[in-house]
Design a protein around this motif. Sequence first.
Motif, PDB file in Angstrom:
ATOM      1  N   TYR A 132      14.991 116.531  74.695  1.00  0.00           N
ATOM      2  CA  TYR A 132      15.545 116.768  73.220  1.00  0.00           C
ATOM      3  C   TYR A 132      16.463 116.744  73.069  1.00  0.00           C
ATOM      4  O   TYR A 132      17.470 116.494  71.698  1.00  0.00           O
ATOM      5  CB  TYR A 132      14.446 117.214  72.022  1.00  0.00           C
ATOM      6  N   GLN A 133      17.492 117.012  73.764  1.00  0.00           N
ATOM      7  CA  GLN A 133      19.118 117.586  73.839  1.00  0.00           C
ATOM      8  C   GLN A 133      19.661 116.417  73.630  1.00  0.00           C
ATOM      9  O   GLN A 133      20.396 115.850  72.777  1.00  0.00           O
ATOM     10  CB  GLN A 133      19.008 118.838  74.859  1.00  0.00           C
ATOM     11  N   ALA A 134      19.369 115.889  74.753  1.00  0.00           N
ATOM     12  CA  ALA A 134      20.253 114.485  74.818  1.00  0.00           C
ATOM     13  C   ALA A 134      19.456 113.576  74.051  1.00  0.00           C
ATOM     14  O   ALA A 134      20.414 112.423  73.241  1.00  0.00           O
ATOM     15  CB  ALA A 134      19.382 113.569  76.691  1.00  0.00           C
ATOM     16  N   GLY A 135      18.681 113.349  73.279  1.00  0.00           N
ATOM     17  CA  GLY A 135      18.101 112.486  72.301  1.00  0.00           C
ATOM     18  C   GLY A 135      19.214 113.373  70.625  1.00  0.00           C
ATOM     19  O   GLY A 135      18.674 111.225  70.136  1.00  0.00           O
ATOM     20  N   ALA A 136      18.998 113.753  70.147  1.00  0.00           N
ATOM     21  CA  ALA A 136      19.812 114.547  69.827  1.00  0.00           C
ATOM     22  C   ALA A 136      20.919 114.930  69.406  1.00  0.00           C
ATOM     23  O   ALA A 136      21.826 113.436  68.886  1.00  0.00           O
ATOM     24  CB  ALA A 136      19.619 116.433  68.923  1.00  0.00           C
ATOM     25  N   ASN A 137      21.968 114.481  70.759  1.00  0.00           N
ATOM     26  CA  ASN A 137      22.848 113.743  70.943  1.00  0.00           C
ATOM     27  C   ASN A 137      23.454 112.254  70.560  1.00  0.00           C
ATOM     28  O   ASN A 137      24.042 111.791  70.291  1.00  0.00           O
ATOM     29  CB  ASN A 137      23.452 113.617  72.490  1.00  0.00           C
ATOM     30  N   ILE A 138      22.436 111.421  70.925  1.00  0.00           N
ATOM     31  CA  ILE A 138      22.382 109.911  71.273  1.00  0.00           C
ATOM     32  C   ILE A 138      22.008 109.685  70.405  1.00  0.00           C
ATOM     33  O   ILE A 138      22.318 108.641  69.353  1.00  0.00           O
ATOM     34  CB  ILE A 138      21.831 109.768  72.010  1.00  0.00           C
ATOM     35  N   ALA A 139      21.179 110.200  69.295  1.00  0.00           N
ATOM     36  CA  ALA A 139      20.905 109.574  67.655  1.00  0.00           C
ATOM     37  C   ALA A 139      21.998 110.138  66.907  1.00  0.00           C
ATOM     38  O   ALA A 139      22.167 109.364  66.086  1.00  0.00           O
ATOM     39  CB  ALA A 139      19.365 110.164  67.576  1.00  0.00           C
ATOM     40  N   GLY A 140      22.760 110.994  66.913  1.00  0.00           N
ATOM     41  CA  GLY A 140      23.734 111.756  66.351  1.00  0.00           C
ATOM     42  C   GLY A 140      24.853 110.534  66.608  1.00  0.00           C
ATOM     43  O   GLY A 140      25.862 109.839  65.498  1.00  0.00           O
ATOM     44  N   PHE A 141      24.974 110.421  67.753  1.00  0.00           N
ATOM     45  CA  PHE A 141      25.916 109.704  68.678  1.00  0.00           C
ATOM     46  C   PHE A 141      26.263 108.118  67.920  1.00  0.00           C
ATOM     47  O   PHE A 141      26.912 108.154  66.833  1.00  0.00           O
ATOM     48  CB  PHE A 141      26.408 109.470  69.379  1.00  0.00           C
ATOM     49  N   GLU A 142      25.256 107.793  68.073  1.00  0.00           N
ATOM     50  CA  GLU A 142      24.701 105.748  67.321  1.00  0.00           C
ATOM     51  C   GLU A 142      25.193 105.863  65.612  1.00  0.00           C
ATOM     52  O   GLU A 142      26.401 104.712  65.710  1.00  0.00           O
ATOM     53  CB  GLU A 142      23.608 105.886  67.637  1.00  0.00           C
ATOM     54  N   LYS A 143      24.787 106.669  64.923  1.00  0.00           N
ATOM     55  CA  LYS A 143      26.037 106.696  63.598  1.00  0.00           C
ATOM     56  C   LYS A 143      26.868 106.543  63.225  1.00  0.00           C
ATOM     57  O   LYS A 143      27.441 105.925  62.690  1.00  0.00           O
ATOM     58  CB  LYS A 143      24.329 107.808  63.118  1.00  0.00           C
ATOM     59  N   VAL A 144      26.963 107.361  63.843  1.00  0.00           N
ATOM     60  CA  VAL A 144      28.408 107.893  63.793  1.00  0.00           C
ATOM     61  C   VAL A 144      29.779 107.063  65.252  1.00  0.00           C
ATOM     62  O   VAL A 144      30.693 106.012  63.971  1.00  0.00           O
ATOM     63  CB  VAL A 144      28.930 109.035  64.608  1.00  0.00           C
ATOM     64  N   ALA A 145      29.041 106.191  66.076  1.00  0.00           N
ATOM     65  CA  ALA A 145      29.264 105.140  66.296  1.00  0.00           C
ATOM     66  C   ALA A 145      30.103 103.861  65.671  1.00  0.00           C
ATOM     67  O   ALA A 145      31.141 103.435  66.150  1.00  0.00           O
ATOM     68  CB  ALA A 145      29.290 105.146  67.737  1.00  0.00           C
ATOM     69  N   THR A 146      28.375 103.822  65.285  1.00  0.00           N
ATOM     70  CA  THR A 146      28.495 101.985  64.833  1.00  0.00           C
ATOM     71  C   THR A 146      29.691 102.122  63.356  1.00  0.00           C
ATOM     72  O   THR A 146      30.462 101.613  63.086  1.00  0.00           O
ATOM     73  CB  THR A 146      26.604 101.768  64.312  1.00  0.00           C
ATOM     74  N   ALA A 147      29.497 103.204  62.813  1.00  0.00           N
ATOM     75  CA  ALA A 147      29.933 103.525  61.199  1.00  0.00           C
ATOM     76  C   ALA A 147      31.771 103.171  62.018  1.00  0.00           C
ATOM     77  O   ALA A 147      32.484 102.472  61.059  1.00  0.00           O
ATOM     78  CB  ALA A 147      30.399 104.511  60.483  1.00  0.00           C
ATOM     79  N   MET A 148      32.491 104.302  63.215  1.00  0.00           N
ATOM     80  CA  MET A 148      33.685 104.443  63.389  1.00  0.00           C
ATOM     81  C   MET A 148      34.475 102.557  64.202  1.00  0.00           C
ATOM     82  O   MET A 148      34.954 102.589  63.403  1.00  0.00           O
ATOM     83  CB  MET A 148      33.735 105.262  64.438  1.00  0.00           C
ATOM     84  N   MET A 149      33.185 102.026  64.638  1.00  0.00           N
ATOM     85  CA  MET A 149      33.642 100.516  64.849  1.00  0.00           C
ATOM     86  C   MET A 149      33.429  99.878  63.569  1.00  0.00           C
ATOM     87  O   MET A 149      34.804  98.836  64.335  1.00  0.00           O
ATOM     88  CB  MET A 149      32.363 100.618  65.998  1.00  0.00           C
ATOM     89  N   ALA A 150      33.544  99.916  63.035  1.00  0.00           N
ATOM     90  CA  ALA A 150      32.872  99.263  61.961  1.00  0.00           C
ATOM     91  C   ALA A 150      34.431  99.342  60.680  1.00  0.00           C
ATOM     92  O   ALA A 150      35.432  98.555  59.990  1.00  0.00           O
ATOM     93  CB  ALA A 150      32.008  99.452  60.834  1.00  0.00           C
ATOM     94  N   GLN A 151      34.743  99.957  60.770  1.00  0.00           N
ATOM     95  CA  GLN A 151      36.001 100.862  60.353  1.00  0.00           C
ATOM     96  C   GLN A 151      37.484 100.577  61.008  1.00  0.00           C
ATOM     97  O   GLN A 151      38.538 100.659  60.340  1.00  0.00           O
ATOM     98  CB  GLN A 151      36.266 102.551  59.850  1.00  0.00           C
ATOM     99  N   GLY A 152      37.144 100.030  62.464  1.00  0.00           N
ATOM    100  CA  GLY A 152      38.533  99.426  62.821  1.00  0.00           C
ATOM    101  C   GLY A 152      39.488 100.958  63.678  1.00  0.00           C
ATOM    102  O   GLY A 152      38.578 102.255  63.267  1.00  0.00           O
ATOM    103  N   LEU A 153      40.515 100.710  63.289  1.00  0.00           N
ATOM    104  CA  LEU A 153      41.466 102.332  63.603  1.00  0.00           C
ATOM    105  C   LEU A 153      41.872 103.179  63.003  1.00  0.00           C
ATOM    106  O   LEU A 153      42.497 102.836  62.426  1.00  0.00           O
ATOM    107  CB  LEU A 153      42.179 101.401  64.943  1.00  0.00           C
ATOM    108  N   VAL A 154      40.962 103.879  62.887  1.00  0.00           N
ATOM    109  CA  VAL A 154      40.990 105.092  62.001  1.00  0.00           C
ATOM    110  C   VAL A 154      41.256 106.241  62.584  1.00  0.00           C
ATOM    111  O   VAL A 154      40.396 106.137  63.319  1.00  0.00           O
ATOM    112  CB  VAL A 154      39.820 105.072  60.926  1.00  0.00           C
TER     113      VAL A 154
END
Length: 448
Positions: free
Chosen positions: A426-448
């Motif tokens: 559940y540690q890896a699962g929490a890291n991955i689930a939390g990361f994926e949402k932020v990563a998707t948003a960062m990729m969509a917003q470009g170099l910010v």
Amino acid sequence: MTKAQEYVATVKEAIQRRDPEQTEFQEAVFAVLDSLIPVLDKHPEYIKANLLERMVEPERVIEFRVPWQDDAGNYQVNRGYRVQFNSAIGPYKGGLRFHPSVNLSTVKFLGFEQIFKNSLTGLPIGGGKGGSDFDPKGKSDSEVMRFCQSFMTELARHIGPDLDVPAGDIGVGGREVGYLFGAYKRLRGFENGVLTGKGLTFGGSAARVEATGYGLLYYTQSMLDAHNDSLKGKKIKISGSGNVALYALQKANELGAKVITVSDSDGFIYDPDGIDYSAVKEIKEIERGRIKEYAQKVSTAHYMEGSVWNYDIDYDVALPCATQNEIDQKQAELMVKDHVKYICEGANMPSMPEAIKTYNENNIYYGPAKAANAGGVAVSALEMSQNSERLSWSFDQVNNKLETIMHYIFSKSETAAKEYGVEGNYQAGANIAGFEKVATAMMAQGLV
């Protein structure tokens, strides 16, 4: 070594080279980075965009002096910090900690963890953290007020309802938040959503005080449910006796478990008949006493000095709610000997890396802080929503939303762990689930 493993190693090296003295920050970041390798294997575009190095570097670090005058008329100076780490999914959100141990490394590690914790709630809030090496313990109300006013004189320049919304943490409770809010109001005008954890008479949310402790039990309940188990009849060790521990105790009792320990920095009490929530609340919140006084009030209780995690007795569930790095490898090995099945963290990062390794090697189900103690920030975000709408929800409304959010956090973590081949981690699962949402948003917003 895969391309993802090489990339993670490169990011780690960069962190160590830039900030070799920030050991707390390194510990927090490295634990997350290793668990993200399967995600990077699946998404090479994250490597191409150098997403990890962008994510581990705060968007903004603010460090400032805080001069204040004590009751004797002497001038004192402390350091203040605010780390605005990541705003990809919303305004920076995270507590202020007033404690002598606070330094930039501590604030950065807490802020980094906050990114993932806030993402896991499903609410639109980014990650930040702040605080000071000021110690409110032993200070008069007037001294705390003068310090908070001085602290906010600088912090007010950098926060706002749609920019950065601080809350409380260790050493920052309702008293401190009230003084901070009053100082902000004088400087910037009445902006109700600029701080959370406020009093109910000026924009605070019902259930905010109870949120982290209650949320911890809702998360723990979800974990046991996933293994066809129940909290009813379970023996629980809790460390700490502050807000998180106190309300975790209350909710555990309501759910049919028996809490056998609570502690403070001096020692702990053990009561084989179960800890009396009302007695602990009276000692800590009304009398502002030490936990050893419980043994003087309750005949079945025993007080012992030292760490509760050194006490050898069989129990089922561990809920560390005191402070970071309170459980080392030897104490984790004692948990194995004592037949512990589940550990869920109410404090921020209370388990050292070697302890976590011991849990995993011995099939103890482990709920990391970024998931298990997210109830506090979840209700803080609900307070922001109420402030925006100029509404005030009932205790039951907020508590029901909190329970739903905590079950959601566990479910997202469980699903992510299964998807990436680490089921039950559940540690890896929490890291991955939390990361994926932020990563998707960062990729969509470009170099910010």
